[in-house]
Design an enzyme around this catalytic site. Sequence first.
Site, PDB file in Angstrom:
ATOM      1  CB  SER A 140     131.135  18.684   4.838  1.00 23.44           C
ATOM      2  OG  SER A 140     132.858  18.373   4.995  1.00 23.44           O
ATOM      3  CE1 TYR A 153     131.464  18.208  10.242  1.00 24.90           C
ATOM      4  CE2 TYR A 153     132.897  17.436   8.341  1.00 24.90           C
ATOM      5  CZ  TYR A 153     131.981  18.411   9.143  1.00 24.90           C
ATOM      6  OH  TYR A 153     131.650  19.759   8.605  1.00 24.90           O
ATOM      7  CE  LYS A 157     128.636  18.226   7.948  1.00 28.99           C
ATOM      8  NZ  LYS A 157     127.572  19.269   8.377  1.00 28.99           N
TER       9      LYS A 157
END
Length: 248
Positions: A140, A153, A157
Amino acid sequence: MTTIDRNQEFAGKTVLVTGAGKGIGHATALLMAERGARVFALSRSASDLAALNDAIGCETRCVDLADANAAREAARVAQPVDLLVNCAGIAELAPFVDVSVDAFDLTMAVNVRAAMIVAQACARSMIERGVAGSIVNVSSLSATVGLPLHAAYCASKGALDAMTRVMAVELGPHGIRVNTVNPVVTMTPMAEKAWSDPAKSGPMLARVPLRRFVQPLEVARTIAYLLGDDSSMVNGVSLAVDGGFQAG
C-alpha cells in the site's frame, strides 16, 4: 517483434492468490484466469470462494491466515505453484494512542506473517522444481505515507515492503522475482469502510492528481504485469499505483 497474446499469457501456469474473496484479490483471480492461468484461491469466506469457483472454476481453500499453522497447511496444499499473489489483508482503525496490542498483533499476523509463511512454502517448491517464479506482495501507499488511524496498518505495510526487498535479494539467484504493488486507496469493501466519510476522503482525493481513487482491476492489471514476462528484469521494486500522489 514478438507480441504477447494476453488471453494465453499465463497458460500452463498456476497462481496462488490469497485474499481472493473480495477486492484486489478477487479481481486478480478473475484476471489471471482470463489470461490462461490455473487459479488456486484462498479466503476466509466460503461463500466468496464458492462464487469465485462458479465464475472461473478455480481450486479453493477456506482459511484464516491469522492462524500460522492453517496458513502453512493451506500453502502446502496449494503446491506446486508458479506464481504467488499475497493479497490477504486487514485494517484495524484506531487513533495511535488507542491501538491495542491485540489489534496490532492481528494486523501484523495477517498482513506480514501470513505473507511470509505462504511465500516460504511457494519459494521452497519453486526452488526444488527449478521454476523461475514470480511473487507479488500487495502492499500500500501507506508503507511510506502516514495515514491517521492507520498505525497498525501502516506499520504492517512498511514491514511487508522491507521483507519483500530481502526476498528479492535472496530468491533472485534462484530466478524468483519478488515485488510489491503499492496502491493509493483502492475501492474495495475494506477501503469503503475506512474512507466512507467525505470529510476524510476529500483531503486524500485532493492529493491525487487524477482526482480519483484506484479500482481493483487497475491494481490487478499491475499485478499481472509484475507476474508476467514483460517485467522479467523487475525485482525488489515497490510499484506505486497512486494516480500521481507521490509526485505532488
